[in-house]
Write an enzyme that holds these catalytic residues in place. Structure first.
Site, PDB file in Angstrom:
ATOM      1  N   GLU A 186       0.703  -1.099   0.129  1.00 43.16           N
ATOM      2  CA  GLU A 186       0.042  -0.075  -0.109  1.00 43.16           C
ATOM      3  C   GLU A 186       0.871   1.297  -0.036  1.00 43.16           C
ATOM      4  O   GLU A 186       0.495   2.253  -0.456  1.00 43.16           O
ATOM      5  CB  GLU A 186      -0.895   0.086   1.396  1.00 43.16           C
ATOM      6  CG  GLU A 186      -2.029  -0.892   1.300  1.00 43.16           C
ATOM      7  CD  GLU A 186      -2.940  -0.677   0.164  1.00 43.16           C
ATOM      8  OE1 GLU A 186      -3.487   0.223  -0.215  1.00 43.16           O
ATOM      9  OE2 GLU A 186      -3.395  -1.693  -0.638  1.00 43.16           O
ATOM     10  N   SER A 197     -22.773 -31.798 -23.358  1.00 40.62           N
ATOM     11  CA  SER A 197     -23.806 -31.527 -24.349  1.00 40.62           C
ATOM     12  C   SER A 197     -24.831 -30.485 -24.324  1.00 40.62           C
ATOM     13  O   SER A 197     -25.312 -30.061 -24.917  1.00 40.62           O
ATOM     14  CB  SER A 197     -24.631 -32.824 -24.341  1.00 40.62           C
ATOM     15  OG  SER A 197     -23.832 -33.935 -25.127  1.00 40.62           O
TER      16      SER A 197
END
Length: 660
Positions: free
Chosen positions: A107, A367
């Site tokens: 940070e 499928s």
């Protein structure tokens, strides 16, 4: 004789006159310097006045910031309340040193050097944003983040950034670096309602921040960048991956030795998340992640109204609880053809696994992917009553076979789809074009990578359950686009409206006759084909899907009133004996849909095709969507791993001409 010029002609040369341009430049330079000096003076005065008006350290400790969010179902029932959670306040000396080191590494690496605003970081962020043409990188220091969290909002405006900088400079003038870090680590938001490292540690790991390991500290430090995205309560795998990035950063800048970094394995970290409001949290986590994109209110309590229908959610949770084979996970998502998600279950038990398999997991659809193959073929001229031939087909060195190893010869397209005949699907995809099949999937909302080699016709590429269900919903909606959503209204606790969803005008993705033909074939799959176990005593259309070695089972289906998708499998992608789309997934679908539609009038599926609509075309803008290249994955049985490997290794020949 003196040849020189007379004295009066030998006057000394004067200084050359300064040009007007030079005088202008000097004036501008002096004016710029004066303006800069005044700006610096004004900044110093602003910083001094702000520093004098800042609360004391103790006052800032006692004034917790945070936002309470109440999430409600579509009928107003409260689903979950996500409020600010604060753990025990830890003095700086009580905070584990590796927690401080991890936070500074990701940070604010120059925290101990800058005066509150980092000129190097700001300049770099400005350069990156200018090159990108958008705000893609921030340059805020820890002190600026603290100022924003305590006193400002998250609005991305120049005015807010200027006030943030002044506050940061004032905070640095009034407090020590240790005090600033203590405030920051006890007040910053880490996601899941947790403010401060102790609350985050207790929520995600089940213990005080005193006991944080290096790997756990890295995960917590990584959450600040995007709490709603990286929090373990939203996506534990993403949280672990982000933690690993923090560890790598710490090693790169010399905070950790290679041995220390190797020992800090974030993948081995386990999360302990308390049971809250049951499995509805899969849905509420999904919608809360979208909240910050809809409103920018970051402090006032909020009321969020969602699309969830309690009766549907109850039915979905019951279906997952009773229909899953031992050792498997499952997911169900239901939506209307307008895109409203009415139920969502992302796993067997939220308390033991928050990973949302309905929205995050990517699995092979088998499928169930044939929806796109047949849609592309219908646009190419196929109808349910077209005669097709189930016969051997070879593309390169790959020869797909059918489940029973037999070929039936001439058969109606309706029956070929209902029986999920593989050879016919591959032949239709080849005739329509594998790129056309991929483009159809893209058109209907599939965003995951799609491989365009021949095995894709049988479901070789991965999809998410939410996207695949939305694609089927577009067919149920007679070809109109369906975009899933979960939030309809956001207001403050005192009733001030912040957001209300406006119903968009959906694009037409499929011509009506294409959707009608597809619905007819999907209905045949339920009535006479592989999906008979999904019947619920009312008109129903749907498709099964099963992948190689029974690793994944799918069923996606719809009535005129509701669309639902089911996935069952294992997280480690191991085979599940006996798993097939027409078995457990179809039964789970029926177990959900029957109670979810109880009392709802029976509607009729639209399978009628009128001549007058054959000329209608989808919106032009949906064309031209290209398929991404991606590694192929195992496909649905009966293709073996060897056949798939051959199909991938061998380039497909040009498409053969259509059979007569």
């Amino acid at each position: 004789m003196d040849q020189s010029s007379p004295a009066r002609l030998r006057r000394p040369r004067g200084r050359p006159r300064r040009s007007s341009l030079r005088r202008l430049l000097q004036t501008l330079l002096l004016a710029g310097f004066a303006f800069f000096a005044l700006a610096v003076l004004a900044l110093l005065v602003a910083v001094m006045l702000t520093a004098q008006s800042l609360p004391t350290f103790r006052e800032m400790m006692k004034s917790p910031q945070g936002q309470s969010v109440v999430v409600r179902a579509s009928d107003g029932t409260e689903l979950v309340t996500v409020g600010p959670s604060f753990g025990r306040w830890l003095a700086y000396d009580e905070i584990p040193p590796h927690m401080v080191a991890a936070m500074l590494a990701v940070e604010d690496r120059r925290f101990h050097w800058h005066p509150g605003v980092d000129p190097i970081g700001t300049a770099r962020a400005l350069l990156v944003n200018l090159r990108a043409g958008a705000n893609v990188q921030g340059g805020s220091t820890i002190t600026q983040q603290l100022a924003r969290n305590l006193f400002l909002t998250n609005r991305k405006t120049w005015d807010r950034k200027l006030r943030e900088a002044v506050l940061a400079l004032a905070i640095e003038r009034k407090f020590t670096k240790r005090a600033i870090l203590e405030l920051y680590l006890n007040r910053v938001y880490f996601g899941g309602g947790a403010f401060g490292i102790d609350a985050a540690s207790r929520k995600f790991f089940g213990h005080s921040a005193h006991e944080l390991s290096l790997a756990e500290a890295a995960i917590i430090a990584g959450l600040v960048k995007a709490p709603s995205r990286y929090a373990p309560s939203a996506d534990p795998e993403r949280a672990r991956a982000r933690g690993a990035t923090v560890i790598a950063t710490m090693r790169a800048i010399g905070v950790l030795t290679p041995a220390e970094a190797a020992a800090a394995d974030t993948a081995a970290v386990s999360f302990r998340l308390a049971r809250e409001q049951g499995d509805v949290r899969y849905f509420t986590d999904w919608v809360l992640a979208q909240l910050e994109t809809l409103v920018d209110e970051a402090s006032l309590p909020l009321e969020v109204t969602t699309t969830l229908v309690p009766e549907h959610q109850k039915a979905a949770e019951a279906a997952v609880a009773t229909a899953l084979p031992a050792g498997t996970q499952g997911a169900i998502v239901a939506m209307r053809t307008t895109g409203e998600v009415t139920a969502m279950v992302g796993g067997r038990d939220y308390a033991t696994s928050t990973y949302n398999r309905a929205t995050v997991a990517r699995r092979q659809p088998g499928s169930a992917f044939k929806l796109f193959t047949y849609l592309a073929a219908i646009e190419d001229g196929l109808t349910p009553d077209t005669m097709v031939v189930d016969a051997p087909i070879t593309i390169g060195r790959w020869s797909p076979r059918n489940d029973n190893g037999k070929f039936v010869g001439p058969v109606l397209a309706r029956e070929a789809f209902a029986r999920s005949i593989n050879t016919v699907a591959v032949k239709l995809a080849q005739q329509a074009g594998f790129e056309a099949v991929a483009a159809m999937a893209r058109r209907l909302g599939i965003t995951t990578p799609i491989d365009t080699r021949p095995a894709m016709a049988l479901g070789a590429s991965e999809v998410t359950l939410l996207e695949l269900t939305a694609a089927y919903a577009a067919v149920a909606a007679e070809g109109r686009e369906v975009r899933p959503f979960g939030i309809t209204r956001v207001a403050t606790a005192d009733g001030r409206l912040l957001y209300r969803r406006e119903e968009p005008s959906p694009r037409v993705l499929l011509a009506p006759h294409v959707a009608a033909h597809m619905t007819a074939m999907l209905r045949a799959a339920v009535e006479t084909g592989t999906a008979r176990a999904a019947k619920i005593g009312r008109p129903l259309a749907g498709k099964t899907g099963t992948t190689t070695a029974n690793k994944d089972g799918w069923f996606i289906g719809f009535t005129p009133e509701l669309v639902a998708g089911v996935w069952i499998g294992r997280d480690d992608a191991r085979a599940v004996p006996g798993l097939a789309g027409g078995r457990a997934p179809a039964r789970a679908f029926a177990a959900f849909m029957a109670p979810a539609l109880a009392g709802v009038p029976v509607g009729e599926l639209n399978t009628a095709v009128e001549e007058s609509i054959f000329g209608l075309e989808p919106d032009a803008e949906v064309y031209g969507l290209s398929a991404e290249e991606a590694p192929a994955a195992p496909v649905e049985e009966p293709l073996s791993e060897r056949w798939l490997d051959e199909a991938i290794a061998t380039p497909a020949p040009p498409p053969e001409p259509a059979s007569p």
